[in-house]
Structures are given as C-alpha cells and as structure tokens.
Design an enzyme around this catalytic site. Structure first.
Site, mmCIF file in Angstrom:
data_model
loop_
_atom_site.group_PDB
_atom_site.id
_atom_site.type_symbol
_atom_site.label_atom_id
_atom_site.label_comp_id
_atom_site.label_asym_id
_atom_site.label_seq_id
_atom_site.Cartn_x
_atom_site.Cartn_y
_atom_site.Cartn_z
ATOM 1 N N TRP A 33 -23.866 26.979 35.188
ATOM 2 C CA TRP A 33 -24.596 27.452 34.056
ATOM 3 C C TRP A 33 -24.706 25.622 33.441
ATOM 4 O O TRP A 33 -23.544 25.753 32.445
ATOM 5 C CB TRP A 33 -24.516 28.618 33.471
ATOM 6 C CG TRP A 33 -23.398 28.855 32.701
ATOM 7 C CD1 TRP A 33 -22.536 28.972 32.790
ATOM 8 C CD2 TRP A 33 -23.246 28.486 31.071
ATOM 9 N NE1 TRP A 33 -21.343 29.586 31.489
ATOM 10 C CE2 TRP A 33 -21.744 28.758 30.854
ATOM 11 C CE3 TRP A 33 -24.219 27.583 30.197
ATOM 12 C CZ2 TRP A 33 -21.483 28.858 29.454
ATOM 13 C CZ3 TRP A 33 -23.673 27.047 28.437
ATOM 14 C CH2 TRP A 33 -22.042 27.979 28.134
ATOM 15 N N GLU A 76 -15.172 26.017 18.715
ATOM 16 C CA GLU A 76 -15.931 25.223 20.297
ATOM 17 C C GLU A 76 -15.802 23.848 20.130
ATOM 18 O O GLU A 76 -16.043 22.968 21.292
ATOM 19 C CB GLU A 76 -16.557 26.309 21.077
ATOM 20 C CG GLU A 76 -16.415 27.441 21.327
ATOM 21 C CD GLU A 76 -15.704 27.353 21.944
ATOM 22 O OE1 GLU A 76 -15.096 26.875 23.323
ATOM 23 O OE2 GLU A 76 -15.599 28.870 23.110
ATOM 24 N N GLU A 113 -14.749 23.685 28.847
ATOM 25 C CA GLU A 113 -14.673 24.043 27.744
ATOM 26 C C GLU A 113 -16.499 24.026 27.211
ATOM 27 O O GLU A 113 -17.256 24.472 26.219
ATOM 28 C CB GLU A 113 -13.561 24.205 26.928
ATOM 29 C CG GLU A 113 -12.739 24.944 27.610
ATOM 30 C CD GLU A 113 -12.892 26.737 26.651
ATOM 31 O OE1 GLU A 113 -13.929 26.978 25.505
ATOM 32 O OE2 GLU A 113 -12.449 27.156 27.270
ATOM 33 N N HIS A 116 -19.593 25.260 25.849
ATOM 34 C CA HIS A 116 -19.885 26.250 25.156
ATOM 35 C C HIS A 116 -19.940 25.980 23.651
ATOM 36 O O HIS A 116 -21.209 26.603 22.862
ATOM 37 C CB HIS A 116 -18.293 26.869 24.851
ATOM 38 C CG HIS A 116 -17.833 27.560 26.202
ATOM 39 N ND1 HIS A 116 -16.452 27.701 26.001
ATOM 40 C CD2 HIS A 116 -18.146 27.905 27.568
ATOM 41 C CE1 HIS A 116 -16.453 28.124 27.316
ATOM 42 N NE2 HIS A 116 -17.265 28.144 28.181
ATOM 43 N N GLU A 166 -6.940 31.845 25.599
ATOM 44 C CA GLU A 166 -7.924 31.383 25.621
ATOM 45 C C GLU A 166 -8.668 33.286 26.364
ATOM 46 O O GLU A 166 -10.155 33.306 25.878
ATOM 47 C CB GLU A 166 -8.111 30.813 27.637
ATOM 48 C CG GLU A 166 -7.852 30.049 28.135
ATOM 49 C CD GLU A 166 -8.878 29.179 27.606
ATOM 50 O OE1 GLU A 166 -10.312 29.465 27.590
ATOM 51 O OE2 GLU A 166 -9.123 27.985 28.051
ATOM 52 N N THR A 169 -10.409 33.949 23.292
ATOM 53 C CA THR A 169 -11.796 33.567 22.399
ATOM 54 C C THR A 169 -12.469 34.073 24.199
ATOM 55 O O THR A 169 -13.214 35.076 22.627
ATOM 56 C CB THR A 169 -11.683 32.315 23.007
ATOM 57 O OG1 THR A 169 -10.707 32.289 24.370
ATOM 58 C CG2 THR A 169 -10.443 31.040 21.588
ATOM 59 N N ASP A 198 -16.402 32.496 31.491
ATOM 60 C CA ASP A 198 -15.168 31.300 31.299
ATOM 61 C C ASP A 198 -14.293 31.617 30.871
ATOM 62 O O ASP A 198 -13.348 30.510 31.247
ATOM 63 C CB ASP A 198 -16.408 29.827 30.802
ATOM 64 C CG ASP A 198 -17.524 29.470 31.271
ATOM 65 O OD1 ASP A 198 -18.276 30.195 32.962
ATOM 66 O OD2 ASP A 198 -17.888 29.207 30.943
ATOM 67 N N GLU A 199 -14.050 32.138 29.029
ATOM 68 C CA GLU A 199 -12.951 32.477 28.946
ATOM 69 C C GLU A 199 -11.499 32.799 29.848
ATOM 70 O O GLU A 199 -10.186 32.208 29.663
ATOM 71 C CB GLU A 199 -12.937 31.990 27.228
ATOM 72 C CG GLU A 199 -13.540 32.173 26.384
ATOM 73 C CD GLU A 199 -13.091 30.569 26.142
ATOM 74 O OE1 GLU A 199 -12.700 30.237 26.657
ATOM 75 O OE2 GLU A 199 -14.053 30.090 25.353
ATOM 76 N N HIS A 202 -10.631 31.012 32.740
ATOM 77 C CA HIS A 202 -9.747 30.335 32.084
ATOM 78 C C HIS A 202 -8.390 30.977 31.949
ATOM 79 O O HIS A 202 -7.267 30.008 32.202
ATOM 80 C CB HIS A 202 -10.395 28.975 31.275
ATOM 81 C CG HIS A 202 -11.301 28.292 31.414
ATOM 82 N ND1 HIS A 202 -12.618 27.866 30.310
ATOM 83 C CD2 HIS A 202 -11.775 28.342 32.617
ATOM 84 C CE1 HIS A 202 -12.775 27.251 30.629
ATOM 85 N NE2 HIS A 202 -13.159 27.241 32.483
#
Length: 331
Positions: A33, A76, A113, A116, A166, A169, A198-199, A202
């Site tokens: 995305w 971020e 990252e 974000h 990670e 967050t 996403d976090e 990661h």
C-alpha cells in the site's frame, strides 16, 4: 577473539540468509500500500468533498488522542535518523556493494517504514485539528537532535532494540486505530491498523534475527539482551521537544498522555519482555558461560521485578498544553 570480531563473524555468517528474511517479512514495492491509497486524490473533483469529510470525522477525537497521534507521526517521520544509525552498525557493511544483505535489508525496511510518516502527516494536515507548523518544528528538532538508544554500533543490541520497539509501535498504532474506529473515524482506524500490520511484520523479522544469532553465539546474544534491559528500552522519540524547549521536555508529558489513554503502558513493556523471553526460550538455553548464566537469570526474574515497580508508579494526570494541539483540539 574480541567481542567485536565475534559479532562481525556471526553477522557475516548470517548475511546469506537475509534475502530469505526479506522475502518472508517485506512486501514488494509494487504490491504494498501507499499513502495515496487512503487519502483524497488531489487530481479528483471530489477532493474537497472528501477532505471535508475527514475534517468532520476528526472533530470527534479528544485532546489526548491528538497529542498521541501527533507524537506517533513525528516518531515515524524521524526515519532518516534510524536509517543512518543502523547503517553504521558493525557488520551492516553498506559500502560492500549494493547486494550486501544487511545493508539491503536496512534500506528496504526504512523504505517501508517511511510510508507511515507520510500518510499520517498528510492526514494531520487535512484534518485541520493540529498546528502543523509546530508539528514540523518538532519533527525537524527530533531529526536534528538525533538519538542515543544505548546500543552503540553493536548489532546484537540493535536487533534486541528493534525487536522490542517494533512490537511496541504495533501495539500503539493498533490501539490508536481502535479508538479512532470507535469514534466513527473508519478511515483513520484503517490507516493505523495497516501501519500496525507493517510494524508486526518488522517485529517478526528482527525477532528472527535475534533467534538466528542465539543459535550462533548464545553467550554474546543473551548478554547483549540483558544489557539492553538493564539500560531500559527507550523510545526512539525520547529527545522529543517543542519549539523553544530543551531536548526531551515533551517526551515525558507525551508518555503520560499515552499512559492515560492506554495506548502504550508500563504493563505493555513488561508483557513484551515476557513474550521475548518465551519466544527466544531464554529459560531453556544450555551450555552458557558463567556470565551468560547470570544474564539469563536476570532476564527471567526481570518481569516480576518490573511488575512490582509498575504497581508503585505514579503518572501525571494533568493535561499538559502542547503547542501542537489547542486545548479543545480545534484550531
């Protein structure tokens, strides 16, 4: 052999596996995305109508919520600091060709990252609920001030830090998204949830880095883990400040906002530590040196110790007046 040389040897031994980690935990650029997927299209005739909807939905969100969202966004946005820090870690070897696994990972990770901060910054701008100039000043300060997370150039300590951070967050973004959705802000809720996803990816990657290193150098890795926990895992925005203020002055009051909202709490810190102890099977590691045994004992006892401390902790309840957001949240 020195600790530094042992770590370099281990990093070089693991480097061929990094591409597999990238394939497992990162998403190809053409498929992932982008911020424009969630925000009004400025080339579309409906741009102003959709922006007005964002502004209306934003009116339902409270002061502490906006402070937390702004601080999350600024954190971020400070990606240049994080990338430059990790590129300097022993064993990353960014000058050894573009295909070097570790430096390739750091670039790809920070590229993911970076989206974000982009999407959250644009949302804040369109919402009309924050003083963007003050937000931008704080962001510039945070990047300019840099940070010191207590890891030095040690890859083991840096991977412990990123594994922990990670997941922290992930928790924060997920809860902010849930609160937004409960207040009828479906768009912001969706954005925060996908960032949280996403976090988590990661986190899982860095967790595997540490697990792999434990298989190669359990003594060094467990001692690095214990050392990081003794220092305490500080947030990457711990130098946060507003215009005209000194380094770190805004961080504590922001943390109090997050604690009051339940976005990220002392209990979450303890639960993350427990999860890492369990996943890395710290209690079951055998054949350790005397020093590593002491480090393992410390890590196993630490959650209960932190629990006792947290039960005595007091958090400020006064609503600090940030320059980012007016008292009622409306400018």
């Amino acid at each position: 052999m020195s600790l530094k040389n042992i770590r370099l040897e281990v990093m070089q031994a693991i480097e061929p596996k990094v591409q597999g980690f990238m394939d497992s935990f990162l998403i190809p650029i053409e498929e992932i995305w982008q911020p424009s997927d969630f925000l009004p299209d400025s080339q579309n005739d409906n741009f102003f109508t959709e922006t007005e909807q964002i502004r209306e939905e934003a009116k339902e969100l409270g002061y502490d919520f906006w402070v937390t969202l702004v601080a999350d966004t600024i954190t971020e946005e400070a990606l240049p600091t994080y990338e430059s820090w990790l590129m300097d870690v022993e064993g990353i070897d960014q000058h050894n060709g573009k295909e070097n696994g570790w430096s390739k990972w750091v670039r790809a990770w920070t590229a993911e990252e970076n989206r974000h901060g982009d999407v959250l910054n644009k949302y804040l701008y369109l919402s009309g609920r924050v003083n963007m100039r003050e937000v931008e000043i704080t962001t510039q300060h945070l990047i300019s001030d840099g940070f010191d997370i207590g890891t030095d150039r040690d890859p083991y300590k840096n991977f412990v830090y990123t594994t922990f951070q990670e997941l922290a967050t992930n928790i924060s973004h997920k809860r902010v998204g849930k609160m937004a959705k409960q207040q009828g802000n479906a768009l912001l809720g969706k954005m925060c949830n996908i960032i949280a996803g996403d976090e988590m990816r990661h986190h899982l990657a860095y967790r595997e880095f540490v697990k792999t290193i434990l298989g190669q150098d359990p003594n060094g890795m467990i001692e690095a883990f214990a050392d990081m926990m003794k220092r305490k895992i500080v947030m990457p925005a711990h130098f946060l400040r507003e215009s005209g203020e000194s380094i770190g002055t805004a961080f504590e009051v922001f943390s109090n906002c997050a604690q009051r909202l339940g976005v990220y709490t002392a209990q979450d810190y303890i639960e993350i530590l427990k999860k890492l102890n369990d996943y890395w099977e710290i209690g079951n590691l055998g054949g350790l040196s005397d020093q590593a045994e002491k480090a393992r004992d410390y890590l196993m006892k630490l959650p209960d110790r932190l629990q006792r401390i947290s039960e005595r902790m007091q958090f400020g309840q006064d609503q600090y007046k940030f320059k980012w957001v007016e008292a009622n949240g409306i400018l």
